[in-house]
Design an enzyme around this catalytic site. Structure first.
Site, PDB file in Angstrom:
ATOM      1  N   MET A   1      39.684  54.797  34.488  1.00 35.39           N
ATOM      2  CA  MET A   1      39.616  53.359  34.766  1.00 35.39           C
ATOM      3  C   MET A   1      38.949  53.128  36.123  1.00 35.39           C
ATOM      4  O   MET A   1      38.063  52.298  36.270  1.00 35.39           O
ATOM      5  CB  MET A   1      41.038  52.771  34.804  1.00 35.39           C
ATOM      6  CG  MET A   1      41.790  52.887  33.505  1.00 35.39           C
ATOM      7  SD  MET A   1      43.539  52.456  33.691  1.00 35.39           S
ATOM      8  CE  MET A   1      44.231  53.986  34.245  1.00 35.39           C
ATOM      9  N   THR A   2      39.407  53.893  37.133  1.00 32.62           N
ATOM     10  CA  THR A   2      38.989  53.639  38.515  1.00 32.62           C
ATOM     11  C   THR A   2      37.510  53.964  38.748  1.00 32.62           C
ATOM     12  O   THR A   2      37.000  54.953  38.227  1.00 32.62           O
ATOM     13  CB  THR A   2      39.852  54.498  39.474  1.00 32.62           C
ATOM     14  OG1 THR A   2      41.221  54.271  39.155  1.00 32.62           O
ATOM     15  CG2 THR A   2      39.598  54.146  40.922  1.00 32.62           C
TER      16      THR A   2
ATOM     17  N   GLU B   1      52.937  54.845  31.311  1.00 35.06           N
ATOM     18  CA  GLU B   1      52.357  55.668  32.386  1.00 35.06           C
ATOM     19  C   GLU B   1      53.242  55.600  33.631  1.00 35.06           C
ATOM     20  O   GLU B   1      53.511  56.600  34.286  1.00 35.06           O
ATOM     21  CB  GLU B   1      50.935  55.178  32.708  1.00 35.06           C
ATOM     22  CG  GLU B   1      50.355  55.839  33.946  1.00 35.06           C
ATOM     23  CD  GLU B   1      48.846  55.649  34.115  1.00 35.06           C
ATOM     24  OE1 GLU B   1      48.224  55.037  33.238  1.00 35.06           O
ATOM     25  OE2 GLU B   1      48.312  56.135  35.120  1.00 35.06           O
TER      26      GLU B   1
ATOM     27  N   GLU C   1      51.954  48.497  46.005  1.00 35.89           N
ATOM     28  CA  GLU C   1      51.780  47.064  46.311  1.00 35.89           C
ATOM     29  C   GLU C   1      51.531  46.304  45.000  1.00 35.89           C
ATOM     30  O   GLU C   1      52.080  45.211  44.796  1.00 35.89           O
ATOM     31  CB  GLU C   1      50.598  46.863  47.278  1.00 35.89           C
ATOM     32  CG  GLU C   1      50.837  47.377  48.687  1.00 35.89           C
ATOM     33  CD  GLU C   1      50.866  48.893  48.793  1.00 35.89           C
ATOM     34  OE1 GLU C   1      50.083  49.569  48.085  1.00 35.89           O
ATOM     35  OE2 GLU C   1      51.690  49.425  49.564  1.00 35.89           O
TER      36      GLU C   1
END
Ligand SMILES: Cc1cc2nc3c(=O)[nH]c(=O)nc-3n(C[C@H](O)[C@H](O)[C@H](O)COP(=O)(O)OP(=O)(O)OC[C@H]3O[C@@H](n4cnc5c(N)ncnc54)[C@H](O)[C@@H]3O)c2cc1C
Length: 392
Positions: free
Chosen positions: A138-139, A255, A380
């Site tokens: 994804m990243t 996940e 976060e």
């Protein structure tokens, strides 16, 4: 040497049955014969061996949930998958404890839940046997938390998508044979422009970077992936065009539970190693375990671990019944990875200088733990997701 785990004495678990405990025993024997003795070499290699994947497959420990028709065991009780991560975590070998579960519990579900019958028949038996290693990409260099900003494009050419772009920080990336890749099929759209494609790493134009030299998780092959005019057949589309973001949001809860499970299990291993150490080590004519500070620190850690374990087991039960929502999984991921880092840090301190020497489990744990607060969605972002539920 198998580590004797000193779990906090007050905690009685009722998550697992006798059958699960028998599974734990046989898996434990397997990992102490086939994984633990090789971990040191794998850390130097920056990856586990391909042979280990085949051995895990042969023993039936990969993709246990895959139906028998595709070569799996058809075990739909997710507690077995979680026990797999727990047992690996208890060895303290963090690379293996992350990479194998990612294949079975994070990548494989996309194929099982959304791929076409033909694709399932082709890939699932290979993933179960360990012949094909899975990764999820994804990243990108310019988009991590903000996935909607991804730029890897997949242009519709009738029979195939033409894919161009790159991904970074991909776990199992270097060894990967089959990768779930998030792409933009419609750059004019945000979330609705994202689709998932299955890419065979042998496809023309698909190349891999070298494994990164990371702070920890040294036995894990994390790398970049590059796509230069890769022609991906239409049947490799996961589910439907434009629904990739939705699939990710659905599957990311599992996940996060897998990461939380590795976090608490590894923390238990650091704790157990430290209890043994302070009972042996002497200073000022007494054992380190006899200092009041040591007792209080161990009491604090035992309490944190017991509470974390209770919450983790609760989440596993909920998930097994299909009732663990994204916010709850995010709570587990956020809090248990923080606890893992705290336990690792305190355990290093209780070891003194030896805690900073790589040969010691707690030193490796200190380095391995840190990334757990970053990947699978940073903590976060976990707080963002939790707060949305709180305020809804
Ligand atoms: C060892 C390793 C393995 C990985 N494995 C994979 C993998 O297998 N597949 C994959 O796709 N990715 C993987 N990743 C990538 C990982 O998921 C990302 O690094 C992570 O999601 C953070 O993205 P980023 O690095 O771009 O940081 P950024 O998104 O740039 O974040 C930088 C900082 O800004 C904060 N931030 C960002 N947005 C917000 C916000 N809205 N509110 C508050 N704070 C915010 C972040 O929390 C962080 O502190 C891996 C990373 C590592 C290091």
């Amino acid at each position: 040497m198998p580590l004797t785990l000193s779990l906090p004495p007050t905690l009685e678990r009722d998550l697992y049955t006798e059958e699960h405990e028998l599974f734990r025993e046989s898996l434990n024997d397997f990992v102490h014969a086939e994984i633990v003795p090789h971990n040191e070499q794998w850390e130097k290699d920056h990856m586990v061996s391909r042979e280990s994947w085949l051995k895990l497959g042969e023993a039936g420990f990969l993709g246990m949930q895959v139906p028998e028709a595709y070569g799996g065991l058809g075990i739909t009780d997710f507690r077995y998958n979680m026990l797999f991560t727990e047992v690996l975590g208890h060895t303290g070998c963090a690379g293996p404890a992350v990479g194998y579960p990612l294949h079975s519990d994070i990548v494989l579900p996309y194929i099982l839940h959304y791929a076409t019958e033909e694709v399932k028949q082709h890939w699932l038996p290979k993933m179960v046997s360990g012949q094909a290693i899975g990764a999820i990409a994804m990243t990108e260099p310019g988009a991590g938390s903000d996935l909607q900003g991804m730029r890897t494009s997949a242009i519709d050419h009738g029979d195939f998508f033409l894919v161009n772009g790159s991904k970074t920080f991909i776990t199992n990336g270097y060894l990967s044979d089959i990768v779930v890749v998030a792409v933009k099929t419609d750059p004019s759209q945000g979330a609705k422009g994202i689709s998932l494609l299955l890419m065979d790493s042998a496809m023309k134009g698909f190349t891999k970077g070298k494994p990164f030299h990371k702070v920890g998780l040294h036995a894990q092959d994390t790398c970049e992936l590059f796509f230069d005019n890769v022609e991906v057949p239409k049947e490799n589309l996961v589910g439907e065009v434009g629904r990739g973001f939705g699939y990710l949001m659905t599957e990311l809860a599992q996940e996060r539970l897998v990461v939380a499970q590795s976090a608490i299990s590894l923390a238990e291993a650091y704790f157990a190693a430290t209890v043994e150490y302070v009972k042996e080590r002497s200073a000022f004519g007494k054992k380190v375990a006899d200092f009041q500070n040591t007792k209080y620190k161990l009491a604090e850690l035992a309490t944190d671990i017991a509470m974390s374990r209770a919450f983790m087991d609760h989440c596993v039960k909920l998930h097994n019944e299909g009732k663990c929502d994204g916010a709850t999984a995010s709570m587990a991921k956020y809090r248990l990875t923080e606890i893992q880092c705290k336990v690792a840090d305190e355990c290093v301190q209780l070891h003194g200088g030896y805690g900073y020497i790589w040969d010691y489990l707690v030193a490796r744990g200190y380095a391995d733990a840190r990334v757990q607060r970053i990947y699978a969605g940073t903590n976060e972002i976990m707080k963002e997701l939790i707060s949305r539920k709180v305020l809804s």
